[in-house]
Design an enzyme around this catalytic site. Structure first.
Site, PDB file in Angstrom:
ATOM      1  N   PRO A   1      18.811  41.229  31.576  1.00 46.58           N
ATOM      2  CA  PRO A   1      19.140  42.637  31.327  1.00 46.58           C
ATOM      3  C   PRO A   1      18.047  43.398  30.577  1.00 46.58           C
ATOM      4  O   PRO A   1      17.964  44.620  30.678  1.00 46.58           O
ATOM      5  CB  PRO A   1      20.419  42.579  30.485  1.00 46.58           C
ATOM      6  CG  PRO A   1      20.908  41.196  30.539  1.00 46.58           C
ATOM      7  CD  PRO A   1      19.815  40.320  31.022  1.00 46.58           C
TER       8      PRO A   1
ATOM      9  N   GLU B   1      25.353  32.453  28.143  1.00 48.49           N
ATOM     10  CA  GLU B   1      24.917  33.598  27.326  1.00 48.49           C
ATOM     11  C   GLU B   1      23.450  33.941  27.545  1.00 48.49           C
ATOM     12  O   GLU B   1      22.968  34.957  27.048  1.00 48.49           O
ATOM     13  CB  GLU B   1      25.163  33.317  25.838  1.00 48.49           C
ATOM     14  CG  GLU B   1      26.637  33.153  25.476  1.00 48.49           C
ATOM     15  CD  GLU B   1      27.501  34.303  25.978  1.00 48.49           C
ATOM     16  OE1 GLU B   1      27.238  35.460  25.614  1.00 48.49           O
ATOM     17  OE2 GLU B   1      28.438  34.009  26.760  1.00 48.49           O
TER      18      GLU B   1
ATOM     19  N   ARG C   1      12.470  43.138  53.347  1.00 50.04           N
ATOM     20  CA  ARG C   1      12.499  44.204  54.355  1.00 50.04           C
ATOM     21  C   ARG C   1      11.114  44.750  54.683  1.00 50.04           C
ATOM     22  O   ARG C   1      10.906  45.322  55.749  1.00 50.04           O
ATOM     23  CB  ARG C   1      13.348  45.389  53.869  1.00 50.04           C
ATOM     24  CG  ARG C   1      14.805  45.105  53.673  1.00 50.04           C
ATOM     25  CD  ARG C   1      15.535  46.329  53.138  1.00 50.04           C
ATOM     26  NE  ARG C   1      15.570  47.421  54.098  1.00 50.04           N
ATOM     27  CZ  ARG C   1      14.787  48.476  54.100  1.00 50.04           C
ATOM     28  NH1 ARG C   1      13.878  48.623  53.164  1.00 50.04           N
ATOM     29  NH2 ARG C   1      14.891  49.395  55.021  1.00 50.04           N
TER      30      ARG C   1
ATOM     31  N   ASP D   1      11.485  53.948  57.694  1.00 47.76           N
ATOM     32  CA  ASP D   1      12.916  54.204  57.806  1.00 47.76           C
ATOM     33  C   ASP D   1      13.341  55.354  56.899  1.00 47.76           C
ATOM     34  O   ASP D   1      12.588  55.842  56.070  1.00 47.76           O
ATOM     35  CB  ASP D   1      13.748  52.933  57.626  1.00 47.76           C
ATOM     36  CG  ASP D   1      13.785  52.467  56.192  1.00 47.76           C
ATOM     37  OD1 ASP D   1      13.516  53.260  55.274  1.00 47.76           O
ATOM     38  OD2 ASP D   1      14.099  51.284  56.001  1.00 47.76           O
TER      39      ASP D   1
HETATM   40  N1  4FN Z   1      23.168  38.993  32.772  1.00 50.32           N
HETATM   41  C1  4FN Z   1      23.914  43.924  28.956  1.00 50.32           C
HETATM   42  C2  4FN Z   1      23.704  43.576  27.624  1.00 50.32           C
HETATM   43  C3  4FN Z   1      23.788  42.238  27.234  1.00 50.32           C
HETATM   44  C4  4FN Z   1      24.058  41.253  28.171  1.00 50.32           C
HETATM   45  C5  4FN Z   1      24.265  41.604  29.492  1.00 50.32           C
HETATM   46  C6  4FN Z   1      24.566  40.564  30.523  1.00 50.32           C
HETATM   47  C7  4FN Z   1      23.988  36.733  32.958  1.00 50.32           C
HETATM   48  C8  4FN Z   1      22.971  34.999  31.518  1.00 50.32           C
HETATM   49  C9  4FN Z   1      22.330  37.343  31.176  1.00 50.32           C
HETATM   50  C10 4FN Z   1      22.717  41.515  33.919  1.00 50.32           C
HETATM   51  C11 4FN Z   1      22.452  42.776  34.431  1.00 50.32           C
HETATM   52  C12 4FN Z   1      21.390  43.003  35.263  1.00 50.32           C
HETATM   53  C13 4FN Z   1      19.766  39.890  35.569  1.00 50.32           C
HETATM   54  C14 4FN Z   1      24.190  42.923  29.887  1.00 50.32           C
HETATM   55  C15 4FN Z   1      20.793  40.673  35.056  1.00 50.32           C
HETATM   56  C16 4FN Z   1      21.888  40.439  34.220  1.00 50.32           C
HETATM   57  C17 4FN Z   1      20.548  41.944  35.566  1.00 50.32           C
HETATM   58  C18 4FN Z   1      22.173  39.088  33.664  1.00 50.32           C
HETATM   59  C19 4FN Z   1      24.209  35.412  32.280  1.00 50.32           C
HETATM   60  C20 4FN Z   1      22.567  36.052  30.521  1.00 50.32           C
HETATM   61  C21 4FN Z   1      23.522  37.813  32.016  1.00 50.32           C
HETATM   62  C22 4FN Z   1      23.431  46.272  28.235  1.00 50.32           C
HETATM   63  C23 4FN Z   1      22.776  45.541  30.479  1.00 50.32           C
HETATM   64  C24 4FN Z   1      25.151  45.846  29.913  1.00 50.32           C
HETATM   65  C25 4FN Z   1      24.694  38.160  31.076  1.00 50.32           C
HETATM   66  C26 4FN Z   1      23.830  45.382  29.376  1.00 50.32           C
HETATM   67  N2  4FN Z   1      19.438  41.908  36.316  1.00 50.32           N
HETATM   68  N3  4FN Z   1      24.396  39.257  30.182  1.00 50.32           N
HETATM   69  O1  4FN Z   1      24.889  40.899  31.636  1.00 50.32           O
HETATM   70  O2  4FN Z   1      21.525  38.126  33.981  1.00 50.32           O
HETATM   71  O3  4FN Z   1      18.981  40.678  36.309  1.00 50.32           O
END
Ligand code: 4FN
Length: 248
Positions: free
Chosen positions: A88, A116, A153, A168
């Protein structure tokens, strides 16, 4: 281009890559999709990949040893790849970033989190962090698949002959104009006349105007700052018509 996913859930990747356009691209040898499971690099009897966080708190953190062993293995297989941790805190994916990845043509290694998240120290083995947007997810697999889908793509031959990614309708940076197919009359809702009379200059102008209008109404932040004369003229018409609608 080769896409390698470091994931505890390789079945999720394999299943997503086994349909439609991505499957065809793999079958044609235009891309490859593979996985490395950090669990295969554990050395204990329980094949432990996560542990409680130092400092306390809920949830589990991915241990660094199996993650880094998996990244090292991935780099052996794709020495020139870019290592991208899906998380994130990364920069948010946009179409211009997708085009950048496609353009440079570098293989991609995606590191996908679960629980986490990662032990902070793994980022020493990562080139960049990337996010697909701001919402809480359960894992990085779907984000990584989205990046692959968007990049693939652009690889010549992945889309059919008829459409190329640069040509496209999305590549204008505007929202799409409305599309219609048969029947002409569906439950009293008819296809706009202009699309049926074969005047392609008029059709192109109508479509451009509809794209600008949809973008102006729904996603004004996507409108280009430097419009040419023709687009500026269409915008003036759009605003006048909307003003007219508002006045009744
Ligand atoms: N997510 C936020 C803040 C804190 C934690 C998260 C969250 C998956 C392993 C990461 C989430 C979103 C977009 C990977 C989200 C992404 C992930 C992504 C992701 C489990 C830890 C986690 C402030 C963004 C809402 C869980 C905000 N793009 N933690 O989702 O991997 O790539």
């Amino acid at each position: 281009m080769n896409f390698l996913f470091i994931t505890l859930f390789p079945e999720q990747i394999e299943q997503a890559a086994s349909h439609s356009i991505i499957k065809r691209a793999v079958d044609k040898g235009l891309i490859s999709v593979s996985c490395i499971n950090p669990r295969d690099f554990t050395t204990d009897r329980h094949r432990t990949v996560d542990d409680a966080p130092f400092g306390g708190g809920a949830g589990m953190v991915l241990k660094p040893e199996p993650m880094v062993a998996a990244i090292r293995k991935a780099k052996e297989q794709l020495p020139d790849a870019r290592v991208i941790a899906m998380c994130p805190g990364g920069r948010t994916l946009r179409q211009d970033i997708v085009e950048e990845y496609a353009q440079c043509g570098q293989d991609m290694i995606f590191v996908c989190g679960h629980y986490e998240g990662f032990d902070e120290r793994i980022f020493n083995w990562v080139d960049e962090k990337l996010s697909i947007g701001d919402y809480v997810l359960t894992g990085g697999e779907m984000p990584a698949l989205i990046v692959m889908d968007a990049v693939a793509r652009f690889i010549p031959g992945v889309l059919g002959k008829l459409v190329s990614a640069e040509e496209d309708s999305f590549s204008t940076g505007l929202l799409e104009y409305p599309q219609y197919t048969r029947p002409v009359d569906f439950e009293g809702l008819t296809v706009p006349e202009v699309l049926r009379n074969g005047n392609h200059a008029l059709i192109n102008r109508w479509r451009r105007k509809q794209s600008l209008k949809a973008t102006y109404l729904l996603r004004p932040e996507l409108l280009p700052h430097d419009m040419d004369k023709e687009d500026r003229k269409l915008m003036t018409e759009i605003k006048a018509e909307l003003q007219g609608d508002a006045d009744g």
